[in-house]
Design an enzyme around this catalytic site. Structure first.
Site, PDB file in Angstrom:
ATOM      1  N   ASP A  79      55.727  28.192 -29.290  1.00  0.00           N
ATOM      2  CA  ASP A  79      56.353  29.208 -28.456  1.00  0.00           C
ATOM      3  C   ASP A  79      55.378  29.599 -27.348  1.00  0.00           C
ATOM      4  O   ASP A  79      54.537  28.770 -26.946  1.00  0.00           O
ATOM      5  CB  ASP A  79      56.721  30.413 -29.340  1.00  0.00           C
TER       6      ASP A  79
ATOM      7  N   HIS B 100      57.909  37.342 -26.800  1.00  0.00           N
ATOM      8  CA  HIS B 100      58.858  36.365 -27.343  1.00  0.00           C
ATOM      9  C   HIS B 100      58.369  35.709 -28.629  1.00  0.00           C
ATOM     10  O   HIS B 100      59.040  35.757 -29.672  1.00  0.00           O
ATOM     11  CB  HIS B 100      59.147  35.301 -26.278  1.00  0.00           C
TER      12      HIS B 100
ATOM     13  N   SER C  84      67.072  32.292 -29.418  1.00  0.00           N
ATOM     14  CA  SER C  84      65.656  32.259 -29.806  1.00  0.00           C
ATOM     15  C   SER C  84      65.408  33.026 -31.086  1.00  0.00           C
ATOM     16  O   SER C  84      64.459  32.728 -31.822  1.00  0.00           O
ATOM     17  CB  SER C  84      64.786  32.871 -28.698  1.00  0.00           C
TER      18      SER C  84
END
Length: 661
Positions: free
Chosen positions: A61, A144, A315
């Site tokens: 990621d 994220h 995600s």
């Protein structure tokens, strides 16, 4: 509820205000109450398993905050690497990669030129808020990877924040995109291979972009190495049948399930408005609307929150599937992608009365059901699979036990009590056991038994202390456990001395390993740790190498652990030393070192067997003290099974032999 969408580079992140429903949960983590967990059966799954720290999930990621208070306890560290010494200690190609790796090229020395080493990336995969504008921090893209990691494996039941789906797991930090979401797929294939080669059982990729041959090859490599790969569908409202994205579409049309593509549903169980779809790439669906998780925590940079809710995006659906895969892997350590994908896809919830073709386009097989996947794995647990051929012996008491059933202590107590060692022999269709034990202060007695433990003869050999024993066809090898210049002796089954080999410098004890082709390896300190090879007729050394990765001599096993049809050597288990094990090629090329047990210093023996029937030998570690379980390891130092021997607490020592039929 509303959301604003931010699309940057290859990662799509959805961020919104906190608006969470409340559910009853089974842990004391206050933020573990969320509809995504309730509707996928996470709470029910936790009643059966919380996962295992032997399972490693790689999060590929934009980096996650591995020092976050609710992640640190489950963060993977490379224990084979020494921090900040500028040396590639584990010989994996990455220097000082203790906390994982960032594959983003970076001008570390600030000279304006990217050296070959800087092109490879650097050893800090943690997202860095320094240099970001307030607007970029508010957009939250730097969070994220931390959001993803928390959903997979935030520490459970610690009264902090929330729990990941796998409360106990290790999260490997692999960074391919920067804090602002900028990046390319140029190094994604290397990132996948890094995760596989460093022991990941599951890889989560909550990112999409263009594909290439290198990525295809890397995912195929992961599949062949037994690693589950989970990927997000992307958030473009796109038909992936017409416009495929990668990595999730990598296995479209190949006839082999190499990767799970995950779409997102909302709380009403409709396809999320942003989610991509397409039956050629979507395999399963999970909640990706309005979830809560961990975020990058850095008060000095204005990031004072440890948790935020209202995250939207495929995600955040993918990590729920990855967490479920980690729970299944914890129950079934020997399962690879094929078995785990079946467990996940065959236990989904599927809404009745739907058009099958349309349903598959949106949701694949259906909605993830973690509790049912866990139950599926538990129903298929078999006691000590394939291991009726390992015999465990307490030399103190003579009590023995194989992996399938308990042998009463009266059966073998006279035969096995006070033996130094035991091994299996097979010759001309006959097989049985060989034991060695003290006869008097100057001799040891070698006794041969049938499979039913009927004695068929014995002979005495000169020895002033305990001996190790090994065999190949009609040859018996023994080596002294005590200091001597004698490295080994070879005898016929009838007791005739065939040869013996002495070294120049007295050693402090020697261990033996014999390959299936009859090559003998000795392992001793004379004074440095040395492995020597002897081919028949065993009268002179063929080759040798020095062992640098260990400090004391332990056990040795010969096995083809990587399936290349060339034998490798497993070394380790020294009494009084850290519970380390190392792998070497037979020519002395060093492969890896890892810790087989935690705080345990009483030593263990090493054997080999193809436990998972994949054509590659696995290594069995058997502690001499019965305080630790027997464990099975692959060539990637991944633990695929373990069990405890001897239920009686009076068993304080054990030795073992492996039977092959």
């Amino acid at each position: 509820m509303f959301y604003k969408k931010r699309v940057v580079g290859i990662i799509v992140v959805f961020f919104a205000v906190l608006c969470m429903p409340q559910f009853v949960h089974a842990v004391n983590d206050p933020l573990s109450q969320q509809w995504a967990y309730n509707d996928t059966g996470v709470y029910a799954a936790w009643a059966k398993t919380q996962g295992s720290r032997d399972v490693i999930v790689a999060v590929i990621d934009n980096g996650f905050d591995m020092l976050h208070p609710d992640i640190l306890g489950n963060a993977w560290t490379n224990t084979d690497e020494v921090a900040n010494n500028g040396i590639d200690d584990d010989n994996n190609g990455y220097i000082d990669d203790v906390w994982g790796w960032s594959f983003i090229p970076e001008d570390v020395d600030g000279d304006g030129v990217l050296s070959d080493r800087e092109l490879l990336g650097m050893n800090n995969p943690r997202p860095r808020p320094e240099g970001l504008t307030n607007e970029q921090k508010q957009e939250g893209i730097l969070h994220h990877g931390t959001v993803v990691a928390g959903l997979i494996g935030a520490v459970g039941n610690n009264a902090k924040g929330l729990s990941g789906v796998a409360q106990q797991v290790r999260l490997m930090n692999v960074r391919v995109v920067d804090e602002s979401g900028q990046g390319t797929f140029n190094m994604l294939d290397e990132a996948i291979r890094y995760a596989v080669d460093n022991g990941a059982s599951v890889i989560n990729m909550s990112l999409v972009g263009p594909g290439n041959e290198e990525i295809t090859a890397a995912i195929e490599y992961a599949y062949k190495e037994g690693v589950v790969v989970v990927a997000a569908a992307g958030n473009n409202r796109q038909d992936l049948n017409l416009s495929p994205l990668y990595p999730l579409c990598e296995d479209a049309g190949v006839g082999e399930q190499r990767i799970l593509g995950v779409s997102s549903i909302d709380e009403a169980h409709h396809i999320s408005s942003f989610s991509n779809q397409g039956s050629t790439c979507i395999d399963i669906t999970a909640p990706g609307d309005g979830v809560t998780s961990t975020v990058r925590f850095s008060p000095t940079n204005g990031l004072t929150e440890q948790y935020l809710g209202g995250w939207h995006g495929t995600s955040f659906a993918a990590p729920l599937v990855s967490g479920a895969a980690a729970l299944v892997k914890a129950i079934q350590p020997s399962w690879g992608p094929k078995e785990i994908y079946t467990a996940l896809l065959s236990t989904v919830h599927r809404t009745a009365g739907q058009d099958d073709a349309v349903y598959k386009e949106l949701f694949g097989a259906g909605l993830l059901q973690v509790d049912k996947a866990v139950a599926y794995a538990l129903e298929r647990v078999t006691a000590n699979k394939d291991f009726q051929d390992i015999l465990f012996v307490s030399a103190q008491t003579g009590v023995s036990e194989n992996s399938m059933e308990w042998h009463p202590s009266t059966v073998y107590s006279n035969t096995l009590q006070n033996i130094d060692d035991v091994t299996m022999y097979a010759f001309d269709g006959q097989s049985g056991y060989l034991t060695v034990q003290k006869k008097n202060n100057a001799e040891r007695l070698i006794t041969r038994y049938t499979e039913d433990w009927e004695s068929v003869g014995s002979f005495a050999v000169s020895a002033v202390g305990p001996l190790h024993i090994a065999s190949f066809e009609n040859t018996i090898f023994v080596s002294p456990e005590y200091s001597d210049t004698l490295l080994f002796s070879a005898y016929s089954l009838s007791g005739s001395l065939l040869t013996e080999y002495h070294v120049t410098h007295e050693h402090s004890g020697a261990s033996l390993g014999v390959s299936e082709s009859g090559v003998l390896y000795t392992y001793s300190a004379q004074p440095s740790l040395t492995v020597q090879r002897f081919d028949a007729p065993f009268t002179q050394e063929t080759s040798h190498f020095t062992v640098q990765s260990l400090s004391k001599r332990g056990s040795i096993a010969v096995a083809d652990i990587d399936g290349d049809h060339i034998e490798e050597l497993a070394l380790g288990g020294a009494v009084g030393d850290r519970p380390l094990m190392s792998y070497y090629e037979q020519d002395g090329t060093y492969r890896r070192t890892f810790i087989a047990y935690d705080s345990y210093v009483h030593g263990f023996s090493i054997h080999s067997v193809d436990y998972d029937r994949d054509g590659r030998d696995d290594i069995v570690t058997i502690p001499y003290a019965n305080t630790q379980p027997v464990r099975i390891w692959t060539n990637k130092s991944k633990k695929i099974a373990e069990w405890q021997t001897f239920s009686s607490s009076r068993i304080v020592d054990q030795i073992a032999t492996v039977r092959f039929f």
